[in-house]
Motif scaffolding. Structure first.
Motif, mmCIF file in Angstrom:
data_model
loop_
_atom_site.group_PDB
_atom_site.id
_atom_site.type_symbol
_atom_site.label_atom_id
_atom_site.label_comp_id
_atom_site.label_asym_id
_atom_site.label_seq_id
_atom_site.Cartn_x
_atom_site.Cartn_y
_atom_site.Cartn_z
ATOM 1 N N LYS A 41 0.857 -1.185 0.000
ATOM 2 C CA LYS A 41 0.000 0.000 0.000
ATOM 3 C C LYS A 41 0.887 1.226 0.000
ATOM 4 O O LYS A 41 1.831 1.334 0.774
ATOM 5 C CB LYS A 41 -0.898 0.014 1.232
ATOM 6 C CG LYS A 41 -1.822 1.241 1.308
ATOM 7 C CD LYS A 41 -2.743 1.118 2.506
ATOM 8 C CE LYS A 41 -3.695 2.242 2.741
ATOM 9 N NZ LYS A 41 -4.007 3.160 1.715
ATOM 10 N N GLU A 84 -5.322 1.913 -3.211
ATOM 11 C CA GLU A 84 -3.938 2.330 -2.974
ATOM 12 C C GLU A 84 -3.029 1.122 -2.805
ATOM 13 O O GLU A 84 -1.894 1.259 -2.369
ATOM 14 C CB GLU A 84 -3.868 3.231 -1.741
ATOM 15 C CG GLU A 84 -4.547 4.569 -1.926
ATOM 16 C CD GLU A 84 -4.366 5.494 -0.735
ATOM 17 O OE1 GLU A 84 -4.117 5.008 0.388
ATOM 18 O OE2 GLU A 84 -4.464 6.717 -0.939
ATOM 19 N N TRP A 85 -3.520 -0.055 -3.148
ATOM 20 C CA TRP A 85 -2.753 -1.294 -3.025
ATOM 21 C C TRP A 85 -2.182 -1.684 -4.380
ATOM 22 O O TRP A 85 -2.827 -1.491 -5.417
ATOM 23 C CB TRP A 85 -3.633 -2.420 -2.487
ATOM 24 C CG TRP A 85 -3.963 -2.233 -1.038
ATOM 25 C CD1 TRP A 85 -5.082 -1.643 -0.519
ATOM 26 C CD2 TRP A 85 -3.155 -2.616 0.071
ATOM 27 N NE1 TRP A 85 -5.024 -1.637 0.841
ATOM 28 C CE2 TRP A 85 -3.860 -2.235 1.242
ATOM 29 C CE3 TRP A 85 -1.923 -3.241 0.200
ATOM 30 C CZ2 TRP A 85 -3.356 -2.452 2.514
ATOM 31 C CZ3 TRP A 85 -1.431 -3.477 1.479
ATOM 32 C CH2 TRP A 85 -2.140 -3.080 2.614
#
Length: 183
Positions: free
Chosen positions: A99, A145-146
């Motif tokens: 992340k 956001e990974w």
């Protein structure tokens, strides 16, 4: 090599053999003390800096200063002052994903995120975060956001983490630098 006389007039002692300047032991000691009083002497602090945690300090005749944040050793940290805002981009790993996010309060933020390991910090705000998301867009998992781990992403994280044993110590240094800059 023949022994040399001390360069100080009227000194009858021999100069120290390996000294960079032909001075006797006593005059070398006096010179070292003079330099330390005017330039400070870098040494290990008696205890870690209360502001940034650094162990490196500069010893002056008037006392110690932290070599990282210049906090005077022994002074209390003013708890009434709000901490400075230090935005960071963080990289955390969970399983085989990474992340990439940003925060001004990493301790609070990272307690809210399920993760296995904090990989690195880099100074930056949302703009830097967006640039990293764009840089690693091919590895991005949907609109999150990974990111999937990849050689390129792993290399970026390794570069950020190079020479950093503890990302929290790095964050503490940035915070203490921000405190020093605001006076």
């Amino acid at each position: 090599m023949p022994a040399l006389d001390c360069l100080v007039p009227d000194c009858l002692e021999l100069a120290e053999a390996l000294a960079p300047v032909a001075l006797c032991a006593w005059h070398l000691s006096v010179s070292a003390d003079w330099v330390a009083s005017h330039e400070g002497a870098t040494d290990v602090l008696p205890t870690p800096c209360r502001l940034c945690g650094s162990r490196l300090g500069v010893r002056w005749p008037s006392g110690w200063l932290c070599a990282v944040c210049e906090w005077r050793h022994g002074e209390a940290v003013d708890g009434e002052l709000p901490p400075p805002r230090v935005d960071v981009v963080y990289y955390v790993r969970f399983d085989d994903r990474i992340k990439i996010g940003t925060t001004a309060n990493p301790r609070r933020r990272l307690t809210a995120i399920w993760h296995d390991e904090l990989l690195a910090f880099e100074p930056g705000d949302r703009l830097v975060e967006r640039r990293r998301h764009a840089l690693f867009a091919e590895e991005r998992l949907g609109r999150t956001e990974w990111f999937r781990r990849s050689p390129v992403l792993d290399a970026h994280v390794a570069e950020l983490a190079a020479g950093v044993d503890d990302p929290w110590a790095l964050y503490a240094r940035w915070t203490s630098a921000a405190v020093a800059l605001r006076g």
